[in-house]
Design a protein around this motif. Structure first.
Motif, PDB file in Angstrom:
ATOM      1  N   UNK A 459      49.328 -30.406  14.261  1.00  0.00           N
ATOM      2  CA  UNK A 459      48.839 -30.326  12.891  1.00  0.00           C
ATOM      3  C   UNK A 459      47.346 -30.561  12.763  1.00  0.00           C
ATOM      4  N   UNK A 460      46.657 -30.809  13.876  1.00  0.00           N
ATOM      5  CA  UNK A 460      45.201 -30.997  13.816  1.00  0.00           C
ATOM      6  C   UNK A 460      44.546 -29.663  13.481  1.00  0.00           C
ATOM      7  N   UNK A 466      48.464 -37.907  15.329  1.00  0.00           N
ATOM      8  CA  UNK A 466      48.416 -39.129  16.143  1.00  0.00           C
ATOM      9  C   UNK A 466      49.751 -39.408  16.837  1.00  0.00           C
ATOM     10  N   UNK A 467      49.692 -39.493  18.159  1.00  0.00           N
ATOM     11  CA  UNK A 467      50.873 -39.819  18.960  1.00  0.00           C
ATOM     12  C   UNK A 467      50.554 -40.919  19.953  1.00  0.00           C
ATOM     13  N   UNK A 535      51.307 -32.402  21.685  1.00  0.00           N
ATOM     14  CA  UNK A 535      50.592 -33.631  21.333  1.00  0.00           C
ATOM     15  C   UNK A 535      51.237 -34.858  21.988  1.00  0.00           C
ATOM     16  N   UNK A 536      52.547 -35.024  21.815  1.00  0.00           N
ATOM     17  CA  UNK A 536      53.201 -36.151  22.498  1.00  0.00           C
ATOM     18  C   UNK A 536      53.118 -35.917  24.006  1.00  0.00           C
ATOM     19  N   UNK A 610      44.942 -38.921  19.670  1.00  0.00           N
ATOM     20  CA  UNK A 610      44.758 -38.231  18.404  1.00  0.00           C
ATOM     21  C   UNK A 610      44.278 -36.839  18.750  1.00  0.00           C
ATOM     22  N   UNK A 611      45.116 -35.873  18.535  1.00  0.00           N
ATOM     23  CA  UNK A 611      44.793 -34.521  18.972  1.00  0.00           C
ATOM     24  C   UNK A 611      43.649 -33.951  18.145  1.00  0.00           C
TER      25      UNK A 611
END
Lengths: 762, 160
Positions: A459-460, A466-467, A535-536, A610-611
């Motif tokens: 979603x960046x 944030x993961x 991301x994760x 934080x992507x």
């Protein structure tokens, strides 16, 4: 980036598959706790009504009924946005108004929750529900956005003038679309409408809530975003966040629907009222009417081209139906415009959307979010332009697709794209050259069509992406990976195991996933926006790298060589120079934990990630259809999806996502129609006998092509692939229908009636 | 008024006092704790609640429990031998035929009813046997692969 991989890229068996195959997997609906009560919800039979009086005395007198709650009881709690966005999460400070109470004094849609009760068993709960007497004052209602925007229409929410819940501008406008359209050699335009598709999760919405002796609230929830749900629930019920613990068991399907709060708020309210554990499982009918389903849109699109087929301008106005509460619907337009207008290279882009409140069940996120709605129109118009310019559909797309290094849909650099390969390989697989554009005769005609699309990996920079991952090495050389994606069936545990194992040089089966409890897991935004693997996955990779550095440092000391000289693979650390110098990962981990030299260490790695990147997956969808010109029936014969999703961490899991997307895309395209009676506001399609979700006999022959080229930013080159699989299916079918019979259907779903109508007027 | 009835589930006898209106799916899940049988649509349209009665697939959400007392009921919990999976379960696991897993028990039991009669089914026969089981995750592709692979494995087992 060429890397020798030993775990990533393998078709591993999922860690949770055997549990699911044997009935051993526990879902929220399966949970029983001693003393647990069963909850039920009373729902409005009207689309818009004020509750004048609720008489619960008869129901209360029924033996076995423990509590009945009405809007009066729930007024003590905070209003909320079921889509969890009334609290900051979106960039630019945009928040969604908190417009919904746990129960509401004014029903805003058919099926809105009016009262709820808890009883000692299901049968008593059902009986009691019928004993609650409600006096309604029916109010005028609006079903369609256009009618809701008219002067004099009933006001649905205080903040929404003309019932416009949110006016959304396109986030990345460029140039002057009006001017460029004025000067374009060829302008194609049209109005395209899409439906409110229901998710049809196999497990209906369910929650279990319990208050423990210390006053902590424990919630077994299906939410895709458990940490955001924890913050929201704490906020709603006036509790500090640490007093709420969310547990995520297996989730029986989600596809975006569980990205919002579903059964949780009412279930928790009943648990608070009774002081006892409560389970609330929605019926299939409630799943249809009480939860968010896909946002339906009307899109006015205009696209301009030069004579040579170069796309010069694109403009859209989207009118979306939100329903009685805001929910996730507003962002569907924002996301749709980002993906749709940013798909092709185009210097002049403009878009806006009005998201309108109506007296209908709420709209929200469903696989692809607004992308399927906007691409439904764009990909048909691109074909129309190609025909007018006398260019074939493949060439016009190849001319306008973005290349690596250009600006991607989210305003970030496009690091990699293999859409050209998708188009070429997909065309080959469907037999494009032999089949497309050929003269058709007879009552039953075949045609082929294509559609392309771009999506996202997370979603960046739109949301806070944030993961966190934490990994600890056991003394036997295995590792516990602490993460909190939502296990909705997307094989994420396996993918994260592969990423961690590859980096640590151990086997995927050596990774134990520790998850599903917000007391244990670090903050996790959750599983949506096709972000989990990307991301994760990156958080997992960095945590594993952090742990690996410690393993190598300890190994170097034990072997008395420099850490740079070491490599780690197949559970072993060895010297690149002298392979005889080696030690197992287990030996290093054991020595670190049981260390009698005063250097004890539990090797562990952590990453807060934080992507800042977003690598869009790209894909081409090809359909071959058969149209019966006498009955109007469309049969999909073959579907090919060619996908650039970066490096496939597990090709079998990627295929599964894309094959599942085909089923949902065929349903969206041909059969799934959420029907609301315009005179009564009643939802007429509330189960599988009236709402046609494709079964096994409705599936065509399918083929998935994975391009499998790594992206520079993804973990081991992976991009997201959860959502893209359904985006291009419906427009590919529509384009194939045009190839077969020469008519365009602009209104979803493509029913036989619409085909016959189009043939008649053509 | 509750009635005492004996049920034979996964080759074990259970004597239960149940209300005449209770559905088989309720008895299995709520009385016997066999939650592998899933409840999903409640109207017999999705197949998630499928169990085998005397080897035939039956929708337990439409079946009054008392009507099947004494009959041989098989649920998903009755297939594996300890931790050794039944060949159909093994094939579903190995072929990636399971995503969210909620339709899986019903799918596997429908497949078992087919393969117990026909160890050499065609694609079409597999599709027809599973046509009453809805899945929202997989697009059915890997489910078909898994059933065909299981047929082959079971066939080899039967005629080594």
């Amino acid at each position: 980036m060429s890397q020798k991989l030993s775990v990533v890229g393998k078709r591993i068996i999922q860690p949770d598959a055997a549990a699911k195959a044997t009935g051993n997997a526990i879902y929220v609906s399966d949970i029983t706790i001693p003393g647990m009560l069963i909850g039920k919800v009373l729902r409005s039979p009207y689309p818009h009504a004020r509750i004048k009086r609720i008489d619960k005395s008869k129901a209360e007198n029924l033996s076995g009924v423990e509590a009945i709650i009405t809007p009066e009881d729930t007024a003590q709690w905070q209003k909320f946005d079921r889509g969890l966005k009334d609290l900051p999460m979106i960039a630019g400070g945009y928040t969604v108004p908190a417009d919904e109470g746990v129960l509401n004094e004014r029903a805003r849609h058919f099926g809105d929750a009016i009262a709820a009760l808890a009883a000692i068993n299901e049968h008593i709960a059902e009986e009691a529900l019928e004993l609650i007497e409600v006096e309604y004052e029916e109010l005028p209602f609006a079903i369609d956005p256009e009618e809701a925007m008219k002067p004099g229409a009933p006001q649905i929410s205080d903040f929404a003038g003309r019932n416009i819940g949110k006016h959304m501008p396109y986030a990345f406008p460029e140039g002057d679309a009006d001017k460029a359209l004025g000067g374009a050699d060829c302008v194609v335009e049209g109005t395209f409408t899409t439906t409110k598709q229901e998710h049809c999760t196999a497990e209906t919405a369910a929650a279990v809530a319990r208050i423990d002796i210390s006053g902590r609230l424990i919630v077994w929830s299906q939410c895709q975003l458990p940490h955001l749900a924890r913050r929201e629930i704490a906020h709603i019920f006036n509790m500090p966040v640490h007093k709420v613990k969310m547990i995520t068991p297996f989730i029986g399907g989600s596809f975006g629907q569980r990205g919002s709060l579903c059964a949780e708020p009412i279930c928790i309210a009943l648990a608070l009222k009774t002081g006892k554990p409560v389970k609330l499982v929605y019926s299939r009918e409630e799943n249809f009417i009480a939860l968010e389903s896909r946002t339906g849109f009307k899109c006015n699109l205009k696209i301009g081209f030069n004579k040579d087929g170069t796309l010069t301008a694109i403009q859209v106005y989207m009118l979306g139906r939100l329903g009685g509460y805001m929910g996730c619907g507003p962002m569907a337009s924002a996301i749709g415009m980002i993906f749709g207008l940013g798909h092709y290279r185009c210097p002049n882009r403009a878009g806006e959307a009005d998201m309108v409140m109506t007296n209908t069940p709420v709209s929200g996120a469903f696989r692809g979010f607004g992308n399927p709605a906007i691409m439904w129109g764009i990909e048909q118009l691109v074909d129309e332009a190609a025909e007018r310019l006398n260019i074939d559909p493949l060439t016009i797309r190849l001319k306008n697709i973005k290349r690596a290094g250009e600006t991607a849909n989210m305003g970030l650099r496009l690091e990699s794209t293999y859409l050209e390969e998708c188009i070429k390989q997909g065309a080959e697989a469907i037999g494009w050259r032999e089949k497309w554009g050929k003269k058709k005769e007879g009552a039953i005609r075949r045609g082929v069509g294509l559609a392309t699309m771009t999506h996202c990996s997370g979603a960046a920079p739109l949301y806070l992406d944030h993961s966190n991952a934490f990994i600890k090495l056991n003394e036997d050389g295995t590792a516990d990976l602490v993460v909190h994606p939502a296990p909705v069936g997307q094989h994420i545990w396996g993918a994260l195991s592969q990423i961690a194992a590859e980096e640590l040089g151990i086997h995927a089966g050596d990774i134990n996933i520790v998850t599903g409890d917000t007391d244990v897991t670090l903050f996790e935004y959750g599983s949506d926006a096709s972000r989990s693997t990307y991301v994760i996955g990156n958080a997992t990779l960095m945590a594993a790298r952090n742990a690996k550095e410690q393993i190598l440092a300890r190994a170097a000391e034990m072997l008395d060589i420099s850490p740079e000289e070491l490599k780690i693979s197949d559970r072993k650390i060895s010297s690149r120079v002298d392979p005889k110098k080696s030690i197992s990962v287990a030996e290093v981990c054991y020595d670190a934990i049981y260390n009698f030299k005063g250097e004890c260490l539990n090797i562990s790695g952590k990453c807060s990630w934080e992507s800042k990147w977003n690598s869009p997956p790209t894909g081409a969808f090809f359909a071959e259809v058969e149209v019966n010109t006498e009955t109007g029936k469309v049969t999909v014969r073959r579907l090919v999806t060619a996908m650039d999703c970066g490096k496939a961490i597990n090709p079998m899991a990627v295929e599964g996502q894309l094959e599942g997307g085909m089923q949902q895309g065929i349903g969206y395209g041909l059969t799934e129609d959420y029907v609301i009676n315009k005179d009564t506001g009643v939802v007429e399609t509330d189960n599988y006998d009236s709402y046609k979700m494709p079964g096994i006999l409705d599936m065509p022959e399918t083929k998935v092509i994975i391009i499998d080229e790594p992206d520079p930013k993804g973990p081991f080159g992976a991009k997201g692939v959860g959502e893209p699989g359904m985006v291009g299916v419906a427009p590919a079918i529509a384009n194939a229908i045009y190839d077969a019979i020469g008519v365009r259907i602009r209104d979803l779903p493509i029913t036989p009636e619409k085909v016959l109508d189009a043939l008649g007027s053509g | 008024m509750k009635e005492i009835a004996t049920f034979m589930v996964n080759e074990k006898h259970y004597e239960l006092a149940i209300e005449p209106h209770m559905l088989l799916v309720e008895v299995l899940r709520d009385e016997l704790g066999l939650t592998g049988t899933k409840h999903s649509c409640g109207i017999g349209s999705c197949g998630a609640c499928t169990v085998l009665i005397d080897g035939r697939p039956v929708l337990s959400c439409l079946t009054l429990a008392l009507t099947v007392r004494g009959k041989d009921i098989t649920t998903i919990e009755g297939l594996a031998q300890g931790t050794t999976l039944h060949p159909i379960q093994k094939a579903f696991v190995e072929h990636g035929a399971i995503q969210c897993g909620y339709c899986t028990p019903g799918m596997i039991l429908s497949a078992k009813a087919l393969l117990d009669k026909n160890l050499n089914p065609t694609d079409k026969e597999v599709k027809h046997a599973l046509s009453g089981n809805l899945c929202r995750c997989t697009g059915y592709v890997k489910i078909i692969d898994a059933v065909l692979a299981a047929a082959e494995a079971m066939s080899k087992e039967a005629h080594p």
